[in-house]
Design a protein around this motif. Sequence first.
Motif, PDB file in Angstrom:
ATOM      1  N   ALA A 135       0.853  -1.197   0.000  1.00  0.00           N
ATOM      2  CA  ALA A 135       0.000   0.000   0.000  1.00  0.00           C
ATOM      3  C   ALA A 135       0.884   1.241   0.000  1.00  0.00           C
ATOM      4  O   ALA A 135       0.864   2.054   0.931  1.00  0.00           O
ATOM      5  CB  ALA A 135      -0.937  -0.015   1.210  1.00  0.00           C
ATOM      6  N   ILE A 136       1.674   1.393  -1.064  1.00  0.00           N
ATOM      7  CA  ILE A 136       2.677   2.454  -1.135  1.00  0.00           C
ATOM      8  C   ILE A 136       2.097   3.665  -1.854  1.00  0.00           C
ATOM      9  O   ILE A 136       1.568   3.554  -2.956  1.00  0.00           O
ATOM     10  CB  ILE A 136       3.951   1.963  -1.841  1.00  0.00           C
ATOM     11  N   ASP A 137       2.220   4.830  -1.215  1.00  0.00           N
ATOM     12  CA  ASP A 137       1.609   6.062  -1.711  1.00  0.00           C
ATOM     13  C   ASP A 137       2.672   7.137  -1.889  1.00  0.00           C
ATOM     14  O   ASP A 137       3.773   7.057  -1.352  1.00  0.00           O
ATOM     15  CB  ASP A 137       0.537   6.540  -0.719  1.00  0.00           C
ATOM     16  N   TYR A 138       2.329   8.166  -2.650  1.00  0.00           N
ATOM     17  CA  TYR A 138       3.195   9.302  -2.947  1.00  0.00           C
ATOM     18  C   TYR A 138       2.608  10.552  -2.294  1.00  0.00           C
ATOM     19  O   TYR A 138       1.397  10.647  -2.079  1.00  0.00           O
ATOM     20  CB  TYR A 138       3.262   9.519  -4.471  1.00  0.00           C
ATOM     21  N   GLU A 139       3.445  11.527  -1.979  1.00  0.00           N
ATOM     22  CA  GLU A 139       2.979  12.806  -1.451  1.00  0.00           C
ATOM     23  C   GLU A 139       3.972  13.895  -1.859  1.00  0.00           C
ATOM     24  O   GLU A 139       5.093  13.945  -1.337  1.00  0.00           O
ATOM     25  CB  GLU A 139       2.844  12.772   0.079  1.00  0.00           C
ATOM     26  N   ALA A 140       3.589  14.776  -2.766  1.00  0.00           N
ATOM     27  CA  ALA A 140       4.425  15.882  -3.205  1.00  0.00           C
ATOM     28  C   ALA A 140       4.418  16.981  -2.145  1.00  0.00           C
ATOM     29  O   ALA A 140       3.350  17.415  -1.713  1.00  0.00           O
ATOM     30  CB  ALA A 140       3.912  16.429  -4.534  1.00  0.00           C
ATOM     31  N   GLU A 141       5.615  17.444  -1.744  1.00  0.00           N
ATOM     32  CA  GLU A 141       5.667  18.422  -0.660  1.00  0.00           C
ATOM     33  C   GLU A 141       6.754  19.474  -0.872  1.00  0.00           C
ATOM     34  O   GLU A 141       7.927  19.137  -1.118  1.00  0.00           O
ATOM     35  CB  GLU A 141       5.910  17.719   0.679  1.00  0.00           C
ATOM     36  N   LEU A 142       6.363  20.741  -0.763  1.00  0.00           N
ATOM     37  CA  LEU A 142       7.329  21.817  -0.637  1.00  0.00           C
ATOM     38  C   LEU A 142       8.002  21.683   0.720  1.00  0.00           C
ATOM     39  O   LEU A 142       7.329  21.502   1.742  1.00  0.00           O
ATOM     40  CB  LEU A 142       6.637  23.173  -0.742  1.00  0.00           C
ATOM     41  N   THR A 143       9.325  21.785   0.728  1.00  0.00           N
ATOM     42  CA  THR A 143      10.075  21.585   1.963  1.00  0.00           C
ATOM     43  C   THR A 143      10.921  22.813   2.274  1.00  0.00           C
ATOM     44  O   THR A 143      11.666  23.305   1.430  1.00  0.00           O
ATOM     45  CB  THR A 143      10.949  20.332   1.854  1.00  0.00           C
ATOM     46  N   VAL A 144      10.779  23.303   3.501  1.00  0.00           N
ATOM     47  CA  VAL A 144      11.494  24.486   3.967  1.00  0.00           C
ATOM     48  C   VAL A 144      12.862  24.078   4.492  1.00  0.00           C
ATOM     49  O   VAL A 144      12.988  23.083   5.222  1.00  0.00           O
ATOM     50  CB  VAL A 144      10.694  25.187   5.090  1.00  0.00           C
ATOM     51  N   VAL A 145      13.884  24.846   4.140  1.00  0.00           N
ATOM     52  CA  VAL A 145      15.233  24.663   4.660  1.00  0.00           C
ATOM     53  C   VAL A 145      15.512  25.803   5.645  1.00  0.00           C
ATOM     54  O   VAL A 145      15.473  26.982   5.264  1.00  0.00           O
ATOM     55  CB  VAL A 145      16.279  24.681   3.534  1.00  0.00           C
ATOM     56  N   ILE A 146      15.758  25.459   6.893  1.00  0.00           N
ATOM     57  CA  ILE A 146      16.036  26.484   7.901  1.00  0.00           C
ATOM     58  C   ILE A 146      17.450  27.035   7.708  1.00  0.00           C
ATOM     59  O   ILE A 146      18.401  26.284   7.464  1.00  0.00           O
ATOM     60  CB  ILE A 146      15.886  25.905   9.324  1.00  0.00           C
ATOM     61  N   GLY A 147      17.574  28.350   7.798  1.00  0.00           N
ATOM     62  CA  GLY A 147      18.877  28.996   7.756  1.00  0.00           C
ATOM     63  C   GLY A 147      19.331  29.324   9.166  1.00  0.00           C
ATOM     64  O   GLY A 147      19.927  28.511   9.858  1.00  0.00           O
ATOM     65  N   ARG A 148      19.004  30.516   9.622  1.00  0.00           N
ATOM     66  CA  ARG A 148      19.342  30.888  10.994  1.00  0.00           C
ATOM     67  C   ARG A 148      18.440  30.124  11.956  1.00  0.00           C
ATOM     68  O   ARG A 148      17.222  30.143  11.835  1.00  0.00           O
ATOM     69  CB  ARG A 148      19.167  32.404  11.167  1.00  0.00           C
ATOM     70  N   GLY A 149      19.044  29.433  12.890  1.00  0.00           N
ATOM     71  CA  GLY A 149      18.278  28.627  13.830  1.00  0.00           C
ATOM     72  C   GLY A 149      17.660  29.464  14.939  1.00  0.00           C
ATOM     73  O   GLY A 149      17.721  30.695  14.944  1.00  0.00           O
ATOM     74  N   GLY A 150      17.042  28.775  15.887  1.00  0.00           N
ATOM     75  CA  GLY A 150      16.461  29.488  17.015  1.00  0.00           C
ATOM     76  C   GLY A 150      15.403  28.676  17.717  1.00  0.00           C
ATOM     77  O   GLY A 150      14.967  27.629  17.243  1.00  0.00           O
ATOM     78  N   ASN A 169       9.360  13.971  -1.713  1.00  0.00           N
ATOM     79  CA  ASN A 169       8.251  13.047  -1.925  1.00  0.00           C
ATOM     80  C   ASN A 169       8.108  12.239  -0.640  1.00  0.00           C
ATOM     81  O   ASN A 169       8.959  11.408  -0.324  1.00  0.00           O
ATOM     82  CB  ASN A 169       8.530  12.130  -3.115  1.00  0.00           C
ATOM     83  N   ASP A 170       7.060  12.518   0.115  1.00  0.00           N
ATOM     84  CA  ASP A 170       6.820  11.840   1.395  1.00  0.00           C
ATOM     85  C   ASP A 170       6.159  10.494   1.130  1.00  0.00           C
ATOM     86  O   ASP A 170       4.968  10.306   1.377  1.00  0.00           O
ATOM     87  CB  ASP A 170       5.960  12.734   2.291  1.00  0.00           C
ATOM     88  N   VAL A 171       6.947   9.551   0.633  1.00  0.00           N
ATOM     89  CA  VAL A 171       6.430   8.212   0.308  1.00  0.00           C
ATOM     90  C   VAL A 171       5.970   7.540   1.599  1.00  0.00           C
ATOM     91  O   VAL A 171       6.616   7.657   2.646  1.00  0.00           O
ATOM     92  CB  VAL A 171       7.508   7.374  -0.400  1.00  0.00           C
ATOM     93  N   THR A 172       4.850   6.825   1.504  1.00  0.00           N
ATOM     94  CA  THR A 172       4.192   6.309   2.706  1.00  0.00           C
ATOM     95  C   THR A 172       3.658   4.906   2.487  1.00  0.00           C
ATOM     96  O   THR A 172       3.023   4.624   1.464  1.00  0.00           O
ATOM     97  CB  THR A 172       3.004   7.217   3.090  1.00  0.00           C
ATOM     98  N   ALA A 173       3.900   4.025   3.455  1.00  0.00           N
ATOM     99  CA  ALA A 173       3.229   2.722   3.506  1.00  0.00           C
ATOM    100  C   ALA A 173       1.934   2.921   4.286  1.00  0.00           C
ATOM    101  O   ALA A 173       1.946   3.008   5.518  1.00  0.00           O
ATOM    102  CB  ALA A 173       4.121   1.683   4.168  1.00  0.00           C
ATOM    103  N   ARG A 174       0.816   3.029   3.574  1.00  0.00           N
ATOM    104  CA  ARG A 174      -0.447   3.400   4.223  1.00  0.00           C
ATOM    105  C   ARG A 174      -0.905   2.375   5.247  1.00  0.00           C
ATOM    106  O   ARG A 174      -1.475   2.734   6.289  1.00  0.00           O
ATOM    107  CB  ARG A 174      -1.536   3.599   3.157  1.00  0.00           C
TER     108      ARG A 174
END
Length: 291
Positions: A135-150, A169-174
Amino acid sequence: MRIAAYRYQGQPGVGRVSADGQQVEPFQLDAQQAALGALPLVEAQAAGRALPPTGQSIPLQQVQLTAPVPRPRRNIFCVGKNYHAHAKEFAGSGFDSSAKSGGDIPSAPIIFSKVPESVVGPNDNILYPAEVSTAIDYEAELTVVIGRGGKGIRKADAMQHVWGYTIVNDVTARDWQGRHSQWLLGKSFDTFCPMGPWLVSADEMDGQNTDVKCWVNGELRQDANTKDFIFDIPTLIECISAGITLYPGDLIATGTPAGVGIGFKPPKYLGRGDVVKIEIGGIGVLENTLR
């Protein structure tokens, strides 16, 4: 600026991608640093240090792109049900252990994670784990890269902590996601986090008004804009950093739109040979095949 990690003549490298996308200018890093991908460069800029000099350009077609952050420093932060249509789609699937009766739309961000070892790069294969899940699924996701931490970052200040963006791609075993009533295991199988094709700095794109699309074998399945977020990027950063210190290079996958396989009746799960292509405006294309 776009920063790509790659292998060239058998060695890891990291470089600045040219404006036309045809060349990569390699940063002068030792092999140990280059193996970390773009992470040392994000850390350098967050600390106010200059980027290392670059060498002679290499045609992009001569390198093998890898994940821009091939081994994140720790688990990738992920957001569940962050588009209105997907929240309703998933709540009605029968696999959503987070859904409450009559409450399809979450009242606060749902945060889970994927282990660093699940990361693979553009054009790498997603391994089909037939012995444990089909039961393998796909999930397209914009991903944020942190620069200055905090820690305790306020929404009003949150975008100042964003270095840039990439695609995941947040691939998932449903079945694992549903069976275990939590999401870490089903999200973290080996190869279940394709990432790339590179990092794009925040001055080149607006992650808050960005098109997100996904095709499976040429069929458009997901087509949305990040304006449809339930919780915007500043809210996510404020929520996560309230009790957890964020560091340069941390990654936050912001959720997936409607159109995932589990949302169809019957579900359209992935099978061997299926090709998943994700395109996010301002970044580019991430494509992987299930093998």
